[in-house]
Design a protein around this motif. Structure first.
Motif, mmCIF file in Angstrom:
data_model
loop_
_atom_site.group_PDB
_atom_site.id
_atom_site.type_symbol
_atom_site.label_atom_id
_atom_site.label_comp_id
_atom_site.label_asym_id
_atom_site.label_seq_id
_atom_site.Cartn_x
_atom_site.Cartn_y
_atom_site.Cartn_z
ATOM 1 N N THR A 153 0.826 -1.206 0.000
ATOM 2 C CA THR A 153 0.000 0.000 0.000
ATOM 3 C C THR A 153 0.858 1.253 0.000
ATOM 4 O O THR A 153 0.543 2.250 -0.665
ATOM 5 C CB THR A 153 -0.936 -0.001 1.230
ATOM 6 O OG1 THR A 153 -1.822 -1.113 1.134
ATOM 7 C CG2 THR A 153 -1.731 1.281 1.312
ATOM 8 N N ARG A 164 -2.511 2.014 -2.982
ATOM 9 C CA ARG A 164 -3.753 1.263 -3.131
ATOM 10 C C ARG A 164 -3.960 0.380 -1.919
ATOM 11 O O ARG A 164 -3.013 -0.184 -1.366
ATOM 12 C CB ARG A 164 -3.689 0.392 -4.393
ATOM 13 C CG ARG A 164 -3.642 1.163 -5.706
ATOM 14 C CD ARG A 164 -5.036 1.408 -6.231
ATOM 15 N NE ARG A 164 -5.706 0.150 -6.552
ATOM 16 C CZ ARG A 164 -5.575 -0.487 -7.717
ATOM 17 N NH1 ARG A 164 -4.800 0.017 -8.661
ATOM 18 N NH2 ARG A 164 -6.227 -1.617 -7.937
ATOM 19 N N THR A 165 -5.214 0.223 -1.512
ATOM 20 C CA THR A 165 -5.540 -0.642 -0.382
ATOM 21 C C THR A 165 -6.112 -1.980 -0.824
ATOM 22 O O THR A 165 -6.256 -2.885 -0.011
ATOM 23 C CB THR A 165 -6.586 0.036 0.520
ATOM 24 O OG1 THR A 165 -7.821 0.169 -0.205
ATOM 25 C CG2 THR A 165 -6.111 1.409 0.977
ATOM 26 N N ASN A 220 -9.235 -7.618 -4.780
ATOM 27 C CA ASN A 220 -9.910 -6.613 -3.963
ATOM 28 C C ASN A 220 -10.807 -7.239 -2.910
ATOM 29 O O ASN A 220 -11.481 -8.244 -3.158
ATOM 30 C CB ASN A 220 -10.754 -5.705 -4.861
ATOM 31 C CG ASN A 220 -9.905 -4.855 -5.775
ATOM 32 O OD1 ASN A 220 -9.402 -3.812 -5.378
ATOM 33 N ND2 ASN A 220 -9.720 -5.317 -7.007
ATOM 34 N N ASP A 259 -10.153 2.069 -1.869
ATOM 35 C CA ASP A 259 -9.776 2.681 -3.140
ATOM 36 C C ASP A 259 -10.957 3.320 -3.860
ATOM 37 O O ASP A 259 -10.764 4.140 -4.759
ATOM 38 C CB ASP A 259 -9.148 1.625 -4.062
ATOM 39 C CG ASP A 259 -7.879 1.039 -3.481
ATOM 40 O OD1 ASP A 259 -7.109 1.800 -2.863
ATOM 41 O OD2 ASP A 259 -7.653 -0.169 -3.643
ATOM 42 N N ILE A 282 -10.876 3.039 -10.664
ATOM 43 C CA ILE A 282 -9.760 2.905 -9.730
ATOM 44 C C ILE A 282 -8.463 2.680 -10.491
ATOM 45 O O ILE A 282 -7.405 3.206 -10.141
ATOM 46 C CB ILE A 282 -10.022 1.750 -8.741
ATOM 47 C CG1 ILE A 282 -11.158 2.124 -7.780
ATOM 48 C CG2 ILE A 282 -8.759 1.400 -7.957
ATOM 49 C CD1 ILE A 282 -11.622 0.971 -6.907
#
Length: 342
Positions: A68, A73-74, A110, A136, A321
């Motif tokens: 991250t 980005r998570t 995700n 995100d 995203i």
């Protein structure tokens, strides 16, 4: 003298693999492994293949926190349902949206973060969480009134996709909706074609796009004076609204309910009042949820593409995203499903 009974070797073997482990197996540098893990374009396909094979061989699991920091980005997506928990798990539309979003994310990296919010205080906490970089992007469903959460998140730079046409003045964000106007119009035209002339409607909440648009479709097609009662898309609300309509217009011979749950509630109220469905009063719902097939008699209804709506919302959000553009709003078609209630 140091004792060597093998325990140190076991401990070493039990240690999880590191970037260095993968690099040694692949015969590349630690930096190259890091670039592959973080999807850098500065790696040739051949080297990427070798490193991915080494990752699989060693069982290395990337450190998400470290990733991250590099990618910003998570790998998490929020699904925000602006309803209480009891409504989420009792409403077939909302539960279907949750399932379809989860299914679409299942083959990606995700994670789904499900968030329910109803009060102003909860919304403030939610907005702080979302803007704090914990996800995100966000999918928003069941918006009420001129709720500006989508616009505020958009203005803050967060990718957003909305389920349903927003009612209030919107920012430049995309939505996926059903053809609620056309579906409701088709329902009323179906009842009219069956010779029904006193057609009432149980409309949904007028602070939601589905409630507004389905009432509009009814008003566009009703052959005589409008007979309107309002409810909350739930079964109990549908029953109460049906009792109100019977008291105000005892000669009504058909009713279009803006959800299947309300239609089932309406049929229960009709039975309690001694009215037969469809002989005395024909009934049509909206959604084609499972309850429509279980109802007695089976419910004529307007089928909307709920699963496709959830999947398309998710795909549009992931594209945003990933920097793939703004995307385009979509309105999915509806279909009248004829059963015995009409």
């Amino acid at each position: 003298m140091t004792r060597t009974d093998g325990r140190s070797k076991v401990a070493a073997a039990a240690e999880p693999p590191t970037l260095e482990t993968v690099a040694a197996v692949a015969g590349v540098s630690r930096a190259t492994v890091s670039r592959v893990i973080n999807s850098s374009p500065k790696v040739s396909p051949r080297v990427r293949e070798v490193v991915e094979a080494a990752i699989a061989r060693t069982g290395y699991v990337p450190n998400r926190a470290a990733r991250t920091l590099v990618t910003r980005r998570t790998d998490s997506v929020a699904l925000v349902v602006q309803e209480p928990e009891t409504r989420l798990f009792g409403d077939p539309y909302l539960s279907a949206i949750v399932r379809s979003v989860g299914a679409e994310l299942a083959d990606t990296d995700n994670q789904l973060v499900l968030m329910m919010v109803r009060t102003a205080a909860q919304q403030d906490r939610l907005e702080r969480y979302l803007r704090g970089g914990h996800v995100d992007g966000a999918l928003l469903v069941s918006l009420h009134g001129d709720d500006s959460l989508a616009g505020r998140l958009h203005d803050a730079g967060m990718p957003v996709v909305v389920g349903g046409r927003p009612l209030g003045p919107g920012a430049d964000f995309v939505y996926v909706d059903a053809d609620n106007v056309g579906g409701a119009r088709a329902a009323v035209e179906h009842l009219s074609a069956r010779g029904r002339r006193r057609i009432a409607t149980i409309a949904g909440p007028q602070d939601m796009c589905a409630g507004v648009d389905r009432l509009r479709g009814y008003l566009d097609a009703v052959p005589g004076p409008a007979l309107v009662a309002h409810a909350d898309f739930g079964r109990a609300g549908g029953a109460a609204a049906m009792r109100t309509l019977l008291a105000e217009a005892p000669d009504l011979d058909a009713v279009f309910a803006a959800s299947d749950l309300m239609a089932v509630g309406a049929m229960a109220a009709l039975a309690a009042a001694g009215r037969r469905v469809p002989e005395d009063v024909a009934v049509v719902g909206f959604d084609d949820a499972d309850v429509a097939g279980w109802a007695e008699p089976a419910l004529t209804t307007v089928r909307q593409q709920v699963a496709e709506q959830g999947r398309l919302m998710t795909r549009l959000l992931l594209e945003r995203i990933g920097g793939g553009g703004l995307g385009t709003s979509a309105v999915l078609g509806t279909t009248l499903v004829e059963r015995r209630s009409s």
